[in-house]
Design a protein around this motif. Structure first.
Motif, PDB file in Angstrom:
ATOM      1  N   ALA A 174       0.815   4.250  -1.548  1.00  0.00           N
ATOM      2  CA  ALA A 174       1.777   3.138  -1.582  1.00  0.00           C
ATOM      3  C   ALA A 174       1.828   2.452  -2.949  1.00  0.00           C
ATOM      4  O   ALA A 174       2.300   1.314  -3.038  1.00  0.00           O
ATOM      5  CB  ALA A 174       1.451   2.113  -0.493  1.00  0.00           C
ATOM      6  N   TYR A 175       1.387   3.132  -3.997  1.00  0.00           N
ATOM      7  CA  TYR A 175       1.330   2.468  -5.310  1.00  0.00           C
ATOM      8  C   TYR A 175       2.698   1.950  -5.740  1.00  0.00           C
ATOM      9  O   TYR A 175       2.806   0.859  -6.309  1.00  0.00           O
ATOM     10  CB  TYR A 175       0.776   3.429  -6.378  1.00  0.00           C
ATOM     11  N   LEU A 176       3.736   2.741  -5.491  1.00  0.00           N
ATOM     12  CA  LEU A 176       5.070   2.328  -5.953  1.00  0.00           C
ATOM     13  C   LEU A 176       5.796   1.432  -4.949  1.00  0.00           C
ATOM     14  O   LEU A 176       6.916   1.005  -5.223  1.00  0.00           O
ATOM     15  CB  LEU A 176       5.912   3.554  -6.317  1.00  0.00           C
ATOM     16  N   ASP A 177       5.179   1.165  -3.816  1.00  0.00           N
ATOM     17  CA  ASP A 177       5.795   0.259  -2.839  1.00  0.00           C
ATOM     18  C   ASP A 177       5.232  -1.134  -3.042  1.00  0.00           C
ATOM     19  O   ASP A 177       4.196  -1.508  -2.489  1.00  0.00           O
ATOM     20  CB  ASP A 177       5.547   0.769  -1.415  1.00  0.00           C
ATOM     21  N   GLU A 178       5.938  -1.910  -3.860  1.00  0.00           N
ATOM     22  CA  GLU A 178       5.448  -3.236  -4.213  1.00  0.00           C
ATOM     23  C   GLU A 178       5.701  -4.214  -3.063  1.00  0.00           C
ATOM     24  O   GLU A 178       6.596  -4.018  -2.263  1.00  0.00           O
ATOM     25  CB  GLU A 178       6.150  -3.704  -5.488  1.00  0.00           C
TER      26      GLU A 178
ATOM     27  N   ARG B 236       1.508   7.758  -5.363  1.00  0.00           N
ATOM     28  CA  ARG B 236       0.901   7.493  -6.688  1.00  0.00           C
ATOM     29  C   ARG B 236       1.795   8.164  -7.731  1.00  0.00           C
ATOM     30  O   ARG B 236       2.226   9.298  -7.554  1.00  0.00           O
ATOM     31  CB  ARG B 236      -0.545   7.996  -6.784  1.00  0.00           C
ATOM     32  N   PRO B 237       2.139   7.451  -8.804  1.00  0.00           N
ATOM     33  CA  PRO B 237       3.112   8.001  -9.750  1.00  0.00           C
ATOM     34  C   PRO B 237       2.550   9.210 -10.494  1.00  0.00           C
ATOM     35  O   PRO B 237       1.423   9.163 -10.987  1.00  0.00           O
ATOM     36  CB  PRO B 237       3.365   6.837 -10.710  1.00  0.00           C
ATOM     37  N   PRO B 238       3.329  10.288 -10.617  1.00  0.00           N
ATOM     38  CA  PRO B 238       2.847  11.452 -11.359  1.00  0.00           C
ATOM     39  C   PRO B 238       3.001  11.305 -12.873  1.00  0.00           C
ATOM     40  O   PRO B 238       2.274  11.951 -13.622  1.00  0.00           O
ATOM     41  CB  PRO B 238       3.730  12.586 -10.839  1.00  0.00           C
TER      42      PRO B 238
END
Lengths: 246, 246
Positions: A174-178, B236-238
């Motif tokens: 969920a890193y990009l789900d702020e 997680r962003p690549p």
């Protein structure tokens, strides 16, 4: 109004027992790195966003800052801060950082330690900070690192392999789900705002700050020698430290 | 000499079958985000660090760049690039990016896609890029994201909980331990250099660049609708995309 978790009975009791609440700056392992990002304090006009018990405000006063304004949403924390601070350069004021209102071009340094990840309207707050700083004024802050705040289920897990070099891993998703993250840290249902590093930095750039340093903090070898249980924090940084100039 | 994995038979064969090798920029899902960081290309003097098959160089020529220098360590890639590029603004040259030597103040834009995480002496390379750019010149690059490169055992793992919202997590460890990572991507023993975001950005700042934008890239909703298997990349962003100005 900002979630005022610090005035929750259980949270306040737990928070008050943390090393950073008992020992102050010396109980914050990231303090040497944060201090290294600060300008010389002599004669500065300083605002501390989320001043808590006032440890930083008292340090700034001892370092010769001209005037220090400590802001916090928690009456309990401000009450203790006032009791422990000698009369002089420091003023404490209750303030909701979601509605920050400071006079324009009136500060040389804005400082904030582990407070901004509770703020929903971070853009509003940082725009107010930009206005309140003089040109050339500094912003130095720490937040929980986005790798730390991202996971749906934060917490170390044992690596499955069982081979040499295996150990604890931090399960990022969920890193990009702020947005909000609900955790049970010291009390049930503490709400933090997960943002990516890019969001923090692009917001600063868009507002007219220039980034001067970024630190993804982890303990030093000397700190690990003193506190071996710190070692795991090098697997993923717990804190993000940012320095910028207006 | 940079590890020249691209001239390894197995690696080159595998790499040549990737969508980005067959379809070029349209086969790079991060291309729209990278393109958004680029200045208007008309009349620019451009250097592409790690130009591969020359897709970007040809795009820059079509967009009206005055002169494009494509550099790569791989003779095989340059050979195909030369065959596929019409005579005109683009020049290809074999170069070891660890020993980059460019004339001072001779470029308006330095571009690099997914090459810098192979470089050991990144400071030397970026210092050479800084010298080669005119004041106001731009640096735009992508690298594998540090969250992606950090783990000792990279690869998705199933979250143990089994409850609602569970799925794949990325097992981060060793994030603060920078240095080589050996992976078996397309060929055995490909060496990449893991660096933190802070290391990339502080290096740029120390060299005199101003950061203008950071992007921790993940697929858009529209891209996921077209390619549902992209969805996991939002966990997680690549890729990390960076834009800076000299």
């Amino acid at each position: 109004m900002t979630q005022n978790i610090y005035d929750n009975e259980a949270f306040f009791a737990g928070y008050s027992r943390l090393p950073r609440s008992i020992e102050g700056l010396e109980g914050m392992p990231e303090w040497p790195a944060l201090r290294a990002l600060l300008p010389a304090m002599a004669q500065l006009r300083v605002v501390d966003l989320g001043c808590g018990f006032g440890w930083f405000c008292r340090w700034a006063a001892a370092e010769g800052a001209a005037r220090i304004l400590g802001l916090d949403v928690s009456e309990r924390m401000l009450a203790r801060a006032r009791v422990e601070t000698a009369p002089g350069a420091v003023t404490y004021r209750r303030a909701d950082l979601e509605q920050l209102d400071l006079p324009a071009a009136s500060f040389d340094l804005a400082y904030s330690a582990l407070a901004l990840h509770y703020i929903e309207d971070l853009e509003g707050l940082l725009a107010a900070v930009h206005r309140a700083l003089v040109p050339g004024g500094r912003l130095v802050f720490s937040v929980e690192h986005p790798i730390y705040t991202a996971p749906r289920r934060p917490g170390w897990v044992e690596s499955a392999g069982g081979g040499p070099g295996d150990g604890k891993v931090w399960p990022v998703d969920a890193y990009l789900d702020e947005g909000p993250r609900r955790t049970d840290w010291l009390a049930k249902g503490v709400i933090k705002q997960h943002r990516t590093i890019a969001t923090y930095l692009n917001l600063l750039i868009r507002l007219g700050f220039a980034l001067t340093h970024l630190e993804e903090w982890g303990p030093t070898a000397a700190q690990i020698a003193l506190h071996p249980h710190f070692a795991v924090e090098r697997e993923r940084p717990p804190f993000l430290l940012v320095a910028a100039v207006r």
